[in-house]
Enzyme design. Structure first.
Site, PDB file in Angstrom:
ATOM      1  N   CYS A  73     -22.110  43.219  51.107  1.00 46.79           N
ATOM      2  CA  CYS A  73     -21.779  42.794  52.470  1.00 46.79           C
ATOM      3  C   CYS A  73     -20.346  42.293  52.495  1.00 46.79           C
ATOM      4  O   CYS A  73     -19.597  42.480  51.538  1.00 46.79           O
ATOM      5  CB  CYS A  73     -22.753  41.736  52.977  1.00 46.79           C
ATOM      6  SG  CYS A  73     -22.558  40.146  52.183  1.00 46.79           S
ATOM      7  N   ALA A  74     -19.941  41.650  53.581  1.00 41.66           N
ATOM      8  CA  ALA A  74     -18.536  41.268  53.724  1.00 41.66           C
ATOM      9  C   ALA A  74     -18.131  40.197  52.721  1.00 41.66           C
ATOM     10  O   ALA A  74     -17.099  40.297  52.068  1.00 41.66           O
ATOM     11  CB  ALA A  74     -18.266  40.791  55.145  1.00 41.66           C
TER      12      ALA A  74
END
Lengths: 377, 75
Positions: A73-74
């Site tokens: 994810c980020a």
């Protein structure tokens, strides 16, 4: 079984060694389609984490049972959240990308390119997540760094491990896709920072001028670095010939593409300069030179051990951007239908000129995403 | 704008702002407005994408001194 972290360095090794890797990317769809982890042996699917808050039952059929699954994810929070659910659902080999795509964007992998004639070596620092390449030329206890990335500690650590003093820091042009670490590295090591004068007109800090004919000598007399004025991507773009063997092309010429002339202002402005550099100035150089660019745009450009390089003569045969005989068609190719401009490129240029000084966290955000400095023919 | 419920997700990192938002939206009626306050920079694009995929509408958003406010109309 439990959820394990995997570092950006470990993922880089897998990508370079072409080890199979299954990625579940849980960022939103637009972030995923804009920029993701790629590799010849990488398979990835995208399911946003917010579709998995109530459970992962809906996607178990899309995931391999007996392979490693890397959740991405980020930053990492959502990948841990989803990864833990996968472990609970019975998946045995689940890991998450430590630090998320932010860490992926910042990882630099030093790769040795080769030895120099009278001692010394040249190294390429591969920023795999962003496609940026920087260089260290080392000889007899001294080093020159080219197109330094923002993460200057990596070069300092590398230099200290090899007992090198960073004497010169050079940028081939004013960068628009990433924040240069050049000024910071030079300040921290006591080295001199060189910029091409035609790109540095608005630069607010003290620096030296990178000028054709003013050669550098690294390590007493052993290695010569020769600047060649080669405008096109920017008006000041300057290439470097290292030890008579390597041509550091900056953002003018890449392995599978050529530079774009529009990132400093108006599209098409420097198309004629770019053509002049690629179709005449470079043509007068030795075809045996090994081209070392400042970017790659596709993982297919990564060769053995992750190196990105090619012989100049080979590129004149294979690179489409060097084989557009009609000048008008060339100008059209490099001025029209260009890819989107890099994220925050105007703020990045302002930062590199010293006009603005964003916080580190903001600098990270500005650099997120691919580099997009190339025109594919 | 008539706000029917507020989620305070200040200081929370991904995925918590959306986890809380999702829970809160289940507690209001279709057509009502949920206010979400967050400081995580990723919240904006994620909330926009989440609202769209769930059939909700992001009717307004603003930023003041690093604090984001979002107004979501339940679909």
């Amino acid at each position: 079984m439990s959820l394990k972290p995997l570092t950006a360095k470990e993922v880089t090794t897998k990508v370079i060694n072409k080890e199979p890797l299954f990625i579940l990317d849980v960022r939103n769809e637009s972030d995923f389609s804009d920029w993701k982890i790629e590799g010849e042996s990488v398979k990835s699917i995208n399911v946003p984490y917010f579709d998995l808050i109530d459970g992962v039952e809906g996607i178990v059929d899309q995931l391999p049972k007996d392979e490693n699954i890397l959740v991405v994810c980020a930053k990492e929070g959502s990948s841990k959240f989803v990864g833990e659910q996968l472990v609970e659902a019975g998946f045995g080999q689940v890991s998450y990308l430590s630090g998320g795509m932010k860490a992926w964007s910042e990882h630099l992998e030093p790769v040795k390119i080769g030895d120099l004639k009278d001692g010394g070596s040249i190294y390429q620092f591969v920023r795999i997540g962003k496609g940026c390449l920087s260089y260290m030329i080392a000889s007899n206890g001294e080093a020159l760094v080219v197109d330094t990335a923002r993460m200057t500690d990596v070069y300092e650590k590398f230099a200290s491990e090899q007992n090198l003093t960073i004497k010169y820091v050079v940028d081939t042009h004013l960068h628009a896709d990433h924040i240069s670490g050049g000024r910071k590295l030079a300040e921290s090591t006591g080295g001199a920072y060189y910029l091409p004068p035609k790109d540095a007109g608005e630069v607010t800090f003290e620096h030296e001028e990178l000028i054709e004919g003013n050669n550098f000598v690294v390590g007493n007399t052993t290695v010569e670095v020769q600047p060649i004025y080669s405008p096109g991507h920017t008006i000041g773009s300057t290439s470097l010939i290292v030890d008579g063997s390597y041509l550091l092309t900056g953002d003018i010429l890449f392995v599978e593409s050529i530079g774009r002339p529009d990132l400093a202002g108006k599209a098409g402005d420097w198309a004629d300069d770019l053509r002049e550099t690629l179709y005449s100035k470079y043509k007068n150089l030795s075809m045996d030179l090994i081209v070392l660019p400042a970017h790659f745009s596709q993982v297919s450009e990564l060769g053995e051990n992750g190196q990105v390089k090619a012989e100049l003569g080979e590129l004149y045969k294979k690179n489409e951007g060097l084989n557009i005989s009609d000048a008008e068609r060339f100008n059209k190719t490099v001025s029209e239908n260009l890819p989107p401009q890099p994220n925050a490129y105007q703020e990045i240029r302002q930062t590199n000129m010293g006009k603005i000084d964003p916080e580190e966290e903001e600098q990270r955000e500005m650099e997120i995403g691919p580099n997009r400095c190339a025109v594919h023919g | 704008m008539n706000i029917n419920k507020t989620v305070d997700a200040k200081g929370l990192a991904c995925p918590m702002p959306i986890v809380r938002t999702k829970k809160a939206i289940d507690e209001i009626e279709s057509g009502q407005i949920l206010e979400v306050i967050a400081t995580d920079k990723g919240a904006k694009s994620d909330l926009t994408a989440w609202a769209k995929s769930g059939g909700h509408e992001l009717v307004d958003s603003k930023e003041e001194n690093g604090v984001f406010s979002f107004y979501i109309k339940k679909g």
